[in-house]
Design an enzyme around this catalytic site. Structure first.
Site, mmCIF file in Angstrom:
data_model
loop_
_atom_site.group_PDB
_atom_site.id
_atom_site.type_symbol
_atom_site.label_atom_id
_atom_site.label_comp_id
_atom_site.label_asym_id
_atom_site.label_seq_id
_atom_site.Cartn_x
_atom_site.Cartn_y
_atom_site.Cartn_z
ATOM 1 N N SER A 192 0.958 -1.136 -0.041
ATOM 2 C CA SER A 192 -0.005 -0.070 0.137
ATOM 3 C C SER A 192 0.860 1.342 -0.063
ATOM 4 C CB SER A 192 -0.967 -0.097 1.346
ATOM 5 O OG SER A 192 -1.531 1.171 1.410
ATOM 6 N N TYR A 246 -2.586 -0.345 9.790
ATOM 7 C CA TYR A 246 -2.603 -0.577 8.436
ATOM 8 C C TYR A 246 -1.273 -0.420 7.776
ATOM 9 C CZ TYR A 246 -4.202 -0.996 3.588
ATOM 10 O OH TYR A 246 -4.369 -1.375 2.205
#
Length: 271
Positions: free
Chosen positions: A152, A165
């Site tokens: 990501s 995350y």
């Protein structure tokens, strides 16, 4: 030349295959002639995804599996081997965030519950590691295969409100590099482990913080667009080419790499 980009006839396992990202990648694989089995945590979502993907044509199967449960993953491994006899591709698309793992505008890090932090890190990190252990062992025995993990932009820079995350995806990138050298040195140079790092795409998990109820962009979205040279969000289908490339013979000398698919977000300072 086109032959080296082909994945026709290959057997692909896609975790998180009932989600937006995973089902999109699975659809791309089917269109490219691969045989696909999608893994998801909820039967109703898996069944619905399989029905949608059947319209694409090709061989598609779906099964319910908890990617954090080795026994559950081993059951899927046995199912795939019984059906097709091998695994050529593994895409780890399972992951994402949970409401408690995303800080609201009014919260700070000390407001986050440790339990929610643990869940996010566990899902995104171990939810990638465990399938690599189970299906990677098949690749080790057959001396070939391609694994694509999902990182990501949160692994590139510190993005506000998503600490768990961000930490997990950073660890996924490190594990990708580690697994790449392990498989190439100890088993076969024909086993490659890479990752993609998607930029910003609108999905079910992030829609609420990127799009207002009236359909307009949130302040967060405006910041994303301002730092993206292409000045737009990505379309989920724009991940397919990168994934298929990494799974094909065209990427035969690429391992341990992380390919950004982000409209230039990671290359731009914003100035």
């Amino acid at each position: 030349m086109n032959e080296i980009f082909s994945i026709a006839g290959k057997v692909a396992v896609v975790t998180g295959g009932s989600g937006v990202l995973g089902s999109n990648i699975a659809e791309g694989f089917l269109r490219a002639g691969a045989k696909v089995i999608i893994i998801g945590a909820h039967k109703d979502r898996v069944d619905a995804a399989v029905e949608r993907l059947k319209q694409t044509g090709g061989e598609i199967r779906g099964t319910v599996c908890n990617v954090l449960d080795i026994e559950s993953l081993n059951a899927v491994k046995d199912e795939v081997l019984a059906q097709w006899g091998r695994v050529d591709i593994l895409v780890n698309a399972a992951g994402g965030n949970i409401p408690g793992g995303t800080l609201t505008v009014d919260q700070n890090i000390f407001d986050m519950k440790v339990e929610d932090l643990d869940k996010v890190v566990d899902l995104n990190l171990n939810g990638t590691v465990y399938p690599c252990l189970v299906f990677g062992e098949i690749m080790a025995k057959q001396q070939s295969g391609a694994i694509v993990n999902v990182s990501s932009m949160a692994a590139y820079e510190s993005i506000t409100r998503v600490p768990g995350y961000s930490m997990a995806k950073s660890a996924v990138e490190n594990f990708t590099r580690w697994m790449a050298q392990e498989m190439a040195i100890k088993f076969s140079e024909k086993i490659r482990v890479n990752a993609i790092a998607p930029g910003f795409f609108i999905g079910n998990q992030n829609r609420a913080i990127l799009i207002n109820p009236d359909g307009s962009l949130t302040d967060r979205s405006k910041k994303v667009i301002a730092k993206t040279p292409m000045r737009r969000f990505g379309d989920i289908s724009e991940l397919n080419g990168a994934v298929q490339f990494l799974c094909s013979d065209a990427a035969s000398f690429i391992t341990g790499a992380v390919l950004a698919v982000d409209g230039g977000f990671s290359a731009f300072s914003g100035v």
